[in-house]
Every structure is written in C-alpha cells, then in structure tokens.
Design a protein around this motif. Structure first.
Motif, mmCIF file in Angstrom:
data_model
loop_
_atom_site.group_PDB
_atom_site.id
_atom_site.type_symbol
_atom_site.label_atom_id
_atom_site.label_comp_id
_atom_site.label_asym_id
_atom_site.label_seq_id
_atom_site.Cartn_x
_atom_site.Cartn_y
_atom_site.Cartn_z
ATOM 1 N N VAL A 161 14.592 81.492 48.696
ATOM 2 C CA VAL A 161 15.147 82.444 49.664
ATOM 3 C C VAL A 161 14.040 83.347 50.188
ATOM 4 N N GLY A 162 13.189 83.821 49.290
ATOM 5 C CA GLY A 162 12.117 84.729 49.668
ATOM 6 C C GLY A 162 11.137 84.100 50.641
ATOM 7 N N ILE A 163 10.717 82.858 50.379
ATOM 8 C CA ILE A 163 9.721 82.224 51.251
ATOM 9 C C ILE A 163 10.309 81.919 52.618
ATOM 10 N N VAL A 164 11.595 81.579 52.671
ATOM 11 C CA VAL A 164 12.236 81.324 53.965
ATOM 12 C C VAL A 164 12.232 82.581 54.816
ATOM 13 N N TYR A 165 12.637 83.704 54.236
ATOM 14 C CA TYR A 165 12.682 84.952 55.007
ATOM 15 C C TYR A 165 11.285 85.460 55.331
ATOM 16 N N LEU A 166 10.345 85.278 54.428
ATOM 17 C CA LEU A 166 8.968 85.709 54.701
ATOM 18 C C LEU A 166 8.358 84.875 55.822
ATOM 19 N N PHE A 167 8.484 83.556 55.725
ATOM 20 C CA PHE A 167 7.875 82.669 56.717
ATOM 21 C C PHE A 167 8.427 82.936 58.112
ATOM 22 N N PHE A 168 9.749 82.979 58.236
ATOM 23 C CA PHE A 168 10.334 83.144 59.557
ATOM 24 C C PHE A 168 10.234 84.578 60.070
ATOM 25 N N SER A 169 10.015 85.541 59.178
ATOM 26 C CA SER A 169 9.754 86.906 59.626
ATOM 27 C C SER A 169 8.352 87.026 60.207
ATOM 28 N N LEU A 170 7.414 86.250 59.682
ATOM 29 C CA LEU A 170 6.038 86.254 60.195
ATOM 30 C C LEU A 170 5.915 85.419 61.465
ATOM 31 N N ALA A 171 6.750 84.387 61.608
ATOM 32 C CA ALA A 171 6.682 83.525 62.788
ATOM 33 C C ALA A 171 7.068 84.303 64.041
ATOM 34 N N ALA A 172 6.408 84.005 65.146
ATOM 35 C CA ALA A 172 6.657 84.729 66.397
ATOM 36 C C ALA A 172 7.999 84.355 67.015
ATOM 37 N N THR A 173 8.358 83.068 66.962
ATOM 38 C CA THR A 173 9.646 82.626 67.489
ATOM 39 C C THR A 173 10.731 82.908 66.463
ATOM 40 N N LYS A 174 11.791 83.551 66.898
ATOM 41 C CA LYS A 174 12.856 83.953 65.968
ATOM 42 C C LYS A 174 14.221 83.611 66.541
ATOM 43 N N MET A 175 15.034 82.982 65.693
ATOM 44 C CA MET A 175 16.439 82.735 65.991
ATOM 45 C C MET A 175 17.225 82.942 64.709
ATOM 46 N N SER A 176 18.450 83.428 64.851
ATOM 47 C CA SER A 176 19.241 83.788 63.669
ATOM 48 C C SER A 176 19.515 82.594 62.770
ATOM 49 N N SER A 177 19.520 81.385 63.334
ATOM 50 C CA SER A 177 19.858 80.201 62.536
ATOM 51 C C SER A 177 18.713 79.723 61.645
ATOM 52 N N PHE A 178 17.494 80.201 61.865
ATOM 53 C CA PHE A 178 16.342 79.685 61.122
ATOM 54 C C PHE A 178 16.492 79.862 59.608
ATOM 55 N N THR A 179 17.062 80.977 59.176
ATOM 56 C CA THR A 179 17.146 81.268 57.746
ATOM 57 C C THR A 179 18.368 80.650 57.076
#
Length: 349
Positions: A173-191
């Motif tokens: 859970v932690g790595i998913v939220y960390l990775f997609f929080s650092l990524a520039a492209t963001k969508m609510s479904s990523f996590t």
C-alpha cells in the motif's frame, strides 16, 4: 464507479485490480501453506496483470521482497521460490512485448516512451500536487475512510499475529501511494491496485467492533441492531444522496447535469464529419460521449505539432472545437482542411 465510469475509471482497471489482488492472495496462501503450486499462481496472475496494465502488476514482488527482508532470508537458496515465480511472470508477459517490437517496432517504442512520460509529465491535463491521492482517499473508500484507515491497519496488525506478513502487505500500500504521489500524471484510479489490502484492514476493524459489541452486550438482538446501525452510518458516509439527486433526479430544477448531457448529445449527433476524422478539444471528459455518438476518435486536448503532422501523414482529417484565436496554434489556423466547430459544449473543463 468502476462499472459506470463516473469517476474516470476505465473498465480494464477492474480486470487489473482482479489480477493484482489474485497475485497477492496467492502470495498470502503460499506464505501460510508453503504449497508449491501457489508459487506458479503468483507468477501467472502477476503476468496477466502486466499484460492488462503494465508494470504495476509486479506489486506482489515488492511485498514479497519486503517479507524476505523481514525474515532475513538473503541467501540465494532461500529465494528460489521468488525467482521461480518471477520466471513464470516473464513467461506470461514477455512474449507479447517481443511480438509487438517485432511486428510494430516504431509504434511499440512510441508507447513505451509515452508510458515513461507519466512519471515526469502531467499527461492530458491529469496533474495534481503530492497530496492528490491522499485527498482522493475518501472518493474511493468513503467520507469516513480517512479517519478509519489508521485504526483499521492497527487492528489488522493485532489480529494477524504475523508481523512479517503485515509489514509486507502494508509496504505494498505504501509503495503504491508513494510512487503515484511522486508521478506527475495523476488519476484517482491509479491507487486502486492496493485496494484489496485496504478493504481487508477495514474488514478487520469492522470485525473488531462487532466482536467488542458482542462481548459487551449479551443480547443478540441488541448486538445486531447496533451492527446494523453502524453499517447504515458507513453507507451514509459513503454515498452523497444530495449529489446523486442533483445528477439523476430529472424533475429537480437544480439538475443541470442531465440538461448538460442532452445539450452535448445534440451537438455530437449534429456533426457531419467525414470518415476517419479525429476530433480534438472536446471539453472535459466528454470525449467519451463524443466517440459514442459520432463513431470517431476524440480527445480533450489540442493536438501538438508532432501529432498534427502524424495525422496528416496518415491522411486523417482533423476537426477541433474552437478554442479561440489566442489558443489556436498556427499550424491548425493556417490549414484550410482543418474543420473548426463553433458550437459550445457544456460541462466541466
């Protein structure tokens, strides 16, 4: 939201979530039983997840790696199971990658490059700050979820009696939220990929509360009543009734949503565009409706010069909802074959 697409979730996200969840489930089954066939199932489901939606399908291996560290298993002989599973994943996922690079090398390389840009560039306007996914937590799990998630994982830790596996699951859970929080492209479904673990933690919390009520109150009907009330409160927090009424109750005067959809539908159906035309600058996410009603490919952005030249090389027509003189690029403005649509769509940007 997953089925109807109201919250910008694609249908393949459902399959992706299933494959990743199955790989994590197989991983936990292998951890407890040590039966060898689970090793192959982990690899199979992870490979299918990669084929469905790329490298986040390897999530289970991050958790497995953390588990090995927690267990202090560093020797090669102690990691043969992980290696075998990873080989199975490669056997499932790699042939397709080889095939597309053999048959369509230019297109495949372009897709790889585009996928890599998700981390550094906010593609197609899907940007946000580093708190984006934490702020969307309530959208996925309900309004009460941000207040319950920490107690939920605390209870899960106590109930599991397996410190190593708990931190392995928590790390996913932690790595998913960390990775997609650092990524520039963001969508609510990523996590969503980590949602199975989050739901399990909420289930542990709910079970803990019902057990506590059951021990404290001996009368079964009282226990059931309190449990039912708790469920109703969660449902009330999860669904915004006013929001649903505003969008779906047509007799309400403040239901601008249905009128907006009807207005846009009328415009899309009135467009008489040549076959093989690509439609651009469709407002918001209404390009989905545009494709449905016109049968043409549609996007919400203005094409770049590279995209414009690529379409011209393929002899594809270009139509664009007028963005205004100041925003219309010169290469579109000076091309007399470009169809400029003056009608105005309604809705969000």
């Amino acid at each position: 939201a997953l089925i109807a697409g109201r919250k910008a979730v694609e249908h393949n996200d459902v399959a992706f979530l299933a494959y990743v969840s199955l790989s994590i489930w197989s991983f936990t089954e292998y951890h407890y039983s040590q039966k060898k066939y689970w090793i192959y199932l982990i690899g199979l489901f992870s490979g299918m997840a990669i084929l469905c939606k790329w490298l986040v399908g390897l999530l289970v291996y991050f958790g497995w790696f953390v588990l090995k560290i927690m267990q202090r298993k560093f020797r090669p002989s102690e990691n043969v199971d992980l290696l075998i599973s990873l080989i199975v994943t490669l056997v499932v996922a790699l042939p397709w990658q080889i095939l597309i690079f053999s048959w369509y090398p230019v297109e495949a390389a372009g897709e790889y490059t585009y996928n890599a840009l998700h981390f550094t560039v906010a593609l197609e306007g899907h940007g946000g700050d580093c708190w984006y996914h934490l702020n969307k937590f309530n959208l996925i799990y309900g309004a009460a979820a941000p207040f319950l998630v920490v107690p939920a994982f605390f209870v899960l830790h106590r109930k599991m009696n397996d410190r190593d596996l708990f931190f392995s699951l928590l790390s996913m859970v932690g790595i998913v939220y960390l990775f997609f929080s650092l990524a520039a492209t963001k969508m609510s479904s990523f996590t969503l990929v980590a949602s199975m673990i989050v739901f399990i933690s909420f289930g542990a919390l709910f079970n803990h509360i019902t057990d506590y009520v059951d021990r404290s109150i001996k009368k079964k009907w009282t226990t059931r009543a309190i449990t039912g009330l708790f469920i109703l409160l969660l449902v009330a927090f999860r669904f915004d009734i006013e929001y649903l009424q505003e969008k779906h109750t047509k007799w309400r005067k403040d239901n601008k949503y249905s009128r907006m959809l009807a207005h846009n539908k009328e415009i899309f159906e009135s467009l008489q565009l040549p076959p093989h035309t690509v439609l651009f600058n469709v407002k918001g996410r209404h390009y989905v409706e545009a494709m449905f009603y016109t049968g043409l490919t549609a996007y919400h952005f203005i094409p770049t010069l590279e995209q414009y030249e690529n379409l011209k090389e393929k002899d594809r027509g270009i139509a664009i909802f007028d963005p205004g003189k100041s925003k219309m690029p010169a290469y579109l403005k000076n091309d007399t074959t470009v169809i400029v649509i003056k009608e105005r769509l309604r809705g969000y940007k």
